[in-house]
Write a protein that holds these residues in place. Structure first.
Motif, short mmCIF file in Angstrom:
data_model
loop_
_atom_site.label_atom_id
_atom_site.label_comp_id
_atom_site.label_asym_id
_atom_site.label_seq_id
_atom_site.Cartn_x
_atom_site.Cartn_y
_atom_site.Cartn_z
N ARG A 1 0.81 -1.22 0.00
CA ARG A 1 0.00 0.00 0.00
C ARG A 1 0.85 1.28 0.00
N PHE B 1 -3.75 1.28 -3.66
CA PHE B 1 -4.59 0.16 -3.25
C PHE B 1 -4.87 -0.66 -4.50
N PHE C 1 -10.51 0.72 1.17
CA PHE C 1 -9.30 1.55 1.14
C PHE C 1 -9.35 2.61 2.24
#
Length: 560
Positions: free
Chosen positions: A241, A258, A266
Motif C-alpha cells: 500500500r 490500493f 481503502f
C-alpha cells in the motif's frame, strides 16, 4: 656384432628328479641342488628365485621350476657382468630422466609463458591506472589489490546510485505534486525511476507536527523528527500500500496505493494506518501530529490536486485542535473550491505589496475581506479563513508562511490576535498596520539586498572582463537573470545605465594607462574593445575635451 651381445650364458635343464637333461656342465653344485630339492612349485604357478653359487663365488643362479613338468631351468650369470649390465641400465635410466626433465622444463616454460600472458596484460593495465609507475615483483599481489580497489569502488558507486535513485524519485514526486509535469512526462518518469505503475486507487497523506512547544525538542530537531516519523510510517504501512514517502515543506507526504477497487475498504485501511501512526508518534516521540487525507483518485496526474486537498484538510485542525485526523470529504462538499474572487483578490494584494502600490493593496484588501465574510458561515470561519490568507500571502511575498507568525501583537499568537478582532473596520485597520505595512517593508528590504547583490556581481564581472565584449547577455549567462531584469536593477541601484558604466570604467583604465604606462593609444583602444582608434579618440575627447595624446603629454609634462 658386439661380442658381449653374442656371449651365451651358462645354463642347465634338470628333470623332476634334478638330473641334468641338457646344458653346460658344472653350472650347479651339490649345495645348490640341495637348495633346489626344497623348492616346490604350486599347482597354479611356477616356482622361481635366485641362488648364490657356492662353487663359483662370482655367479648368481637364476632358476625356474615348472608346475606342469617339475623341470628346473637354471641360468648362471657372473656378478661382474650383472653389475655391468645394471650400471648400463642405470646410466640409461639417468639419461632418460635427464631427457624427460629437459622436455618437461621446455614444456613447462612454454606453458608458463602462455599462461602468464593474461596475467601480464592484467598487470600492465593495473600499472597504467596507478599514479606511481615503479616496478613491483609481486604482480599477483598488485592485481589482487587493484581488484579489491575496483570492488570497493563498485560497491561505493552502487551505494551512490541507490541513494541518488531515491533522491530522483523524491524530486520527481515533488515536481508531480507541484503540478509541473505533463501526463506523458509522468508516465516516462515513473518507468525511469523504477516506480510501480500497478494500482487501482491512490490517495495522498500529509503528516505534520502540530507544535514543538512544551516538548523536549526545539527547531533544530525538526528535520530529525520528520525522519523518525517517516521511518515509523514505513514500518506501519505495508509495502503493497506504500507507493512512496518523501519530505516536502516541513511535512511528510505519503502517496498510498490500493490494488482493490473498493473505496470503502481503502478508506478503512487508511484511517487505521493513520491512527496507528499518531499513536506510535505519541508513544515513542511524545509528539502530537496531525494527518490530512485527500480524496481517493485513480490517475497519477491528479497528485497535485490531491496534495492541495490534503494540505487544505490539515488547515482545519485549527477548528478541531491537535492530533487531528482530517479527511477532505468530511470537511468540504465533494466539489467545493475556494471562492474564485478570494483567490483573485489575494493575488492582486500580493502583487500590490511586491510593487509597493499601497493604494491598490488597500483596495484589494477591502475586497478580499468582503469576500471572506460572504464565503464563511460563522465569525470563527471568517477569522480562520483570514489567518490562512495571511499565511498564504506571507509565503508568496517572503517565501515562508512562518513569517506570518511575527505579525502577532502584544505577545499573543497570531491566531489569538485575529480571533479577538470584532468588526470589519477593525480587521482592515489591523491588517494594514500589522500585516500590510511590515510585509511591504520587509519585501522592500529583501529586494534591496537582492538588488545590491546583483549590482555588485555585475560590477565584478565588468571589472574582470573589461577587455572582452561585456554585455547584458554576458552577465545574464553568468548570473542567471534575464538581461532586462539586470538592466533595470543595475540602473535603479547605481543610478547609471549598464553601457555607461562599462564605458566610464574603460575610460578610467585608459587614463591610468596613458599616465603610467608606455602603451600606445592604438594598443589601449584595442584592449578596451574599441573597433578602431578613431572611435576611442572621439569618445575620449568628448569626455575629457582633449585627445588621448594630449592627455598623456599634459600629464607627463614636467610643468604640470
Amino acid at each position: 656384432m658386439d661380442e658381449r651381445r653374442c656371449e651365451i650364458r651358462p645354463f642347465q635343464v634338470l628333470d623332476a628328479k634334478l638330473q641334468p637333461i641338457i646344458g653346460s656342465a658344472g653350472v650347479i653344485g651339490a649345495e645348490e641342488l640341495k637348495q633346489l630339492t626344497d623348492v616346490k612349485p604350486t599347482p597354479e604357478s611356477d616356482a622361481q628365485g635366485v641362488i648364490a653359487s657356492a662353487a663359483l663365488d662370482r655367479e648368481w643362479l637364476f632358476y625356474r621350476k615348472s608346475a606342469l613338468t617339475e623341470w628346473t631351468y637354471i641360468s648362471a650369470i657372473s656378478r661382474s657382468q650383472m653389475a655391468k649390465q645394471s650400471a648400463g641400465i642405470g646410466w640409461l635410466a639417468f639419461y632418460a630422466c635427464i631427457a624427460v626433465l629437459f622436455c618437461m622444463t621446455i614444456v613447462s616454460f612454454l606453458m608458463t609463458r602462455k599462461l602468464y600472458v593474461p596475467v601480464r596484460k592484467l598487470y600492465e593495465s593495473v600499472r597504467k591506472r596507478e599514479t606511481r609507475h615503479e616496478r613491483t615483483y609481486d604482480e599477483l599481489g598488485t592485481i589482487a589489490e587493484e581488484f579489491l580497489s575496483l570492488r570497493y569502488a563498485e560497491e561505493h558507486l552502487s551505494h551512490q546510485m541507490n541513494s541518488q535513485s531515491v533522491q530522483l524519485r523524491d524530486l520527481f514526486l515533488i515536481e508531480l505534486i507541484q503540478g509541473k509535469l505533463q501526463e506523458r512526462e509522468i508516465e516516462q518518469k515513473i518507468t525511469r525511476c523504477g516506480l510501480s505503475s500497478d494500482w487501482k486507487q491512490l490517495c495522498v497523506m500529509v503528516v505534520d507536527i502540530d507544535t514543538l512547544e512544551e516538548t523536549r525538542y526545539n527547531e533544530r530537531d525538526y528535520h530529525l523528527l520528520l525522519y523518525g516519523i517517516g521511518n515509523m510510517i514505513q514500518e506501519i504501512i505495508p509495502r503493497n500500500r506504500m507507493y512512496h514517502l518523501f519530505s516536502f515543506q516541513h511535512m511528510i507526504v505519503v502517496i498510498l496505493r490500493f490494488d482493490d477497487s473498493s473505496k470503502d475498504c481503502f478508506l478503512k485501511l487508511l484511517f487505521e494506518d493513520a491512527k496507528h501512526i499518531q499513536k506510535q508518534a505519541g508513544r515513542y516521540l511524545q509528539l502530537e501530529i496531525s494527518i490530512g487525507l485527500s480524496r481517493i483518485f485513480l490517475a497519477m496526474s491528479r497528485c497535485a490536486d490531491a496534495y492541495i486537498e490534503s494540505v487544505e484538510a490539515l488547515k482545519y485542525r485549527m477548528r478541531v485542535g491537535g492530533s487531528a485526523l482530517l479527511y477532505i470529504e468530511d470537511l468540504e462538499p465533494s466539489h467545493s473550491q475556494p471562492p474564485t474572487r478570494v483567490e483573485e483578490h489575494k493575488r492582486e494584494l500580493t502583487q500590490a505589496i511586491k510593487s509597493g502600490d499601497e493604494t491598490t493593496a488597500k483596495a484589494a484588501l477591502h475586497l478580499l475581506l468582503n469576500d471572506l465574510a460572504e464565503g464563511s458561515r460563522t465569525h470563527r470561519d471568517d477569522r480562520l479563513a483570514l489567518l490562512l490568507v495571511i499565511m498564504d500571502i506571507a509565503r508568496d511575498v517572503l517565501g515562508s508562511s512562518e513569517a506570518a507568525l511575527q505579525f502577532a501583537t502584544e505577545g499573543k499568537s497570531l491566531q489569538d490576535t485575529i480571533m479577538e478582532l470584532k468588526t470589519a473596520k477593525e480587521t482592515e485597520y489591523w491588517f494594514i498596520r500589522h500585516v500590510l505595512t511590515p510585509l511591504g517593508r520587509r519585501y522592500e528590504e529583501r529586494l534591496t539586498r537582492q538588488y545590491q547583490t546583483i549590482s555588485a556581481d555585475v560590477i565584478r564581472l565588468i571589472e574582470a572582463h573589461y577587455d572582452q565584449p561585456v554585455s547584458l547577455e554576458f552577465c545574464s549567462a553568468h548570473l542567471h537573470y534575464s538581461p532586462d531584469y539586470i538592466k533595470r536593477v543595475f540602473r535603479k541601484e547605481t543610478g547609471i545605465s549598464f553601457s555607461d558604466y562599462v564605458a566610464h570604467y574603460r575610460l578610467k583604465l585608459a587614463k591610468e594607462w596613458l599616465a603610467y604606462t608606455e602603451m600606445s593609444v592604438s594598443q589601449i583602444a584595442e584592449r578596451l574593445q574599441y573597433s578602431n582608434i578613431q572611435n576611442f579618440s572621439r569618445y575620449f575627447r568628448k569626455m575629457e575635451t582633449i585627445t588621448p595624446s594630449e592627455y598623456r603629454s599634459r600629464f607627463q609634462s614636467p610643468n604640470d
